[in-house]
Scaffold this active site. Structure first.
Site, PDB file in Angstrom:
ATOM      1  N   LYS A 182     -20.843 -68.250  31.405  1.00  0.00           N
ATOM      2  CA  LYS A 182     -19.976 -68.991  32.315  1.00  0.00           C
ATOM      3  C   LYS A 182     -19.072 -67.999  33.040  1.00  0.00           C
ATOM      4  CE  LYS A 182     -19.352 -72.933  32.707  1.00  0.00           C
ATOM      5  NZ  LYS A 182     -20.013 -73.850  33.656  1.00  0.00           N
ATOM      6  N   HIS A 309     -28.257 -79.469  31.900  1.00  0.00           N
ATOM      7  CA  HIS A 309     -26.847 -79.108  31.907  1.00  0.00           C
ATOM      8  C   HIS A 309     -26.167 -79.620  30.637  1.00  0.00           C
ATOM      9  CE1 HIS A 309     -22.694 -80.600  32.969  1.00  0.00           C
ATOM     10  NE2 HIS A 309     -22.558 -79.341  33.305  1.00  0.00           N
TER      11      HIS A 309
END
Length: 412
Positions: A182, A309
């Site tokens: 991330k 996701h």
């Protein structure tokens, strides 16, 4: 004759521990919020898990009244009943928000169907095509611990060395065979350095990075040049279909999204402009498991790859994700999961679902194939009530440390 009517539906908001994970919106607060749906049909109790804002408290009584007595196998009628309530009581909600509300109800209905028939949910979706579903190590830059708290078990990761150590811990514990980082939290140079360090430390493992639209077009081009030949794909580097299309046209790098294609109306423009090569589906906001499988079929017809996701979640969601992933023929990338970050507070009975060698075995028991500890559910519900929070606020939490922080994008 089996009684398949819905005789009860309860919505239980919960709060569970979440580490201080940095992202483009700020940093995760100490408690993550989720919604559990407890559904009764015939003589079974079934479960679904959704986003924290999945079913607003003011609509729950009407939703319950609308579905009571319906056949649990009639999911189209159940969806229509939930949708009608939301249109009447919350007319400001758009199609995506209404699908988000229905998703945990649909999962609970499928869990009930499987329990009544003695079959796993994957069989109700057409049958599992694989015995195990691959997941990716989901890495974050993070503080050592929350504000005013001791360091957590994962420790600090604010540079390349910290991220590599985090990856090593994830891989040693769970056997992951691909890595996602991330991004969008620190300067892109620091994030690129971390990814290059991962490539050096774990040669051959597929790598991906996700700045959640925090980069400008120019920054994205610079990052793409530095990471040429390193990435499996680049996820949501910029905002919007047009922005993604420009990036792909100028770099040729495969782009993935869970941000610019979140409704069926977005699919055709994204395909026409070649903006997205991998769609990250998410049953929590696409309306459940059957709609997710339908979405994958549309992607196959359009030549778009499919993965999955994730957001902070517990084992009910992991089981549901695994069942639908197992039934999707064209799932061609390891799925995302936050489960390692949140599993300590799981409501699933220990041993019910595990990540081993980077994958989750598709449950073969009836329904979702996991059992829920109801005492744990009540404990997390009480934690939710005591917290007094009803919405996630990554930016507000970050501003407690940095009053000048803004979540406006792009940032770099």
């Amino acid at each position: 004759m089996i009684d398949t009517r819905i005789t009860g539906l309860e919505v239980v908001p919960i709060a569970f521990s979440d580490p201080p994970l940095l992202n483009a919106a700020g940093v995760h607060e100490p408690l993550a919020l989720r919604t559990l749906v407890r559904l009764r049909a015939g003589d079974v109790v079934a479960w679904g898990e959704g986003r924290g804002d999945a079913l607003p408290a003011d609509v729950v009584p009407a939703v319950r009244d609308a579905v009571l007595g319906l056949d649990v196998f009639a999911t189209s009628r159940i969806e229509a009943a939930v949708d009608a309530v939301l249109r009447r009581l919350r007319p400001e909600l758009g199609p995506r928000a209404r699908l988000t509300s229905f998703a945990p109800v649909e999962v609970a209905a499928l869990d009930a169907q499987g329990r009544l028939l003695g079959k796993p949910v994957s069989e109700l979706l057409g049958g599992a095509l694989r015995e195990r579903v691959d997941y990716s190590a989901y890495l974050f830059f993070k503080w050592a611990g929350h504000l005013d708290a001791e360091p957590d078990e994962w420790g600090e990761a604010l540079d390349a060395a910290g991220v590599v150590a985090q990856a090593r811990a994830f891989i040693d514990r769970y056997g992951f065979r691909s890595i996602k980082l991330k991004a969008g939290a620190l300067h892109p140079d620091r994030e690129v350095e971390a990814l290059l360090a991962l490539a050096e430390e774990f040669p051959g493992l597929p790598l991906r990075i996700d700045p959640n639209g925090a980069w400008s077009h120019e920054t994205t081009l610079a990052v793409a040049r530095r990471l040429d030949g390193v990435l499996e794909y680049l996820e949501d580097p910029v905002l919007g279909i047009d922005g993604m299309s420009r990036v792909h046209a100028e770099t040729g790098i495969p782009l993935a999204t869970n941000m610019c294609v979140v409704e069926t109306a977005h699919l055709l423009p994204a395909v026409r402009t070649d903006a997205v090569q991998i769609l990250l589906s998410d049953h929590h906001y696409w309306g459940g498991l059957r709609r997710t499988k339908d979405l994958a079929a549309i992607c196959e017809a359009m030549g778009v790859g499919v993965s999955m996701h994730s957001n902070s979640h517990l084992g009910v969601s992991l089981a549901a994700m695994t069942h639908v992933a197992a039934a999707i023929p064209n799932l061609d990338h390891a799925c995302d999961t936050h489960y390692p970050w949140n599993r300590a507070d799981d409501v699933v009975v220990p041993g019910g679902i595990e990540i081993v060698d980077g994958a989750v075995a598709v449950p073969t028991g009836p329904g979702l194939g996991v059992e829920v500890d109801e005492s744990r559910v009540e404990e997390l519900h009480e934690r939710y009530r005591a917290a007094g929070r009803t919405a996630r606020d990554d930016g507000g939490y970050m501003r407690r440390r940095d009053p000048n922080f803004t979540d406006a994008l792009p940032r770099y």
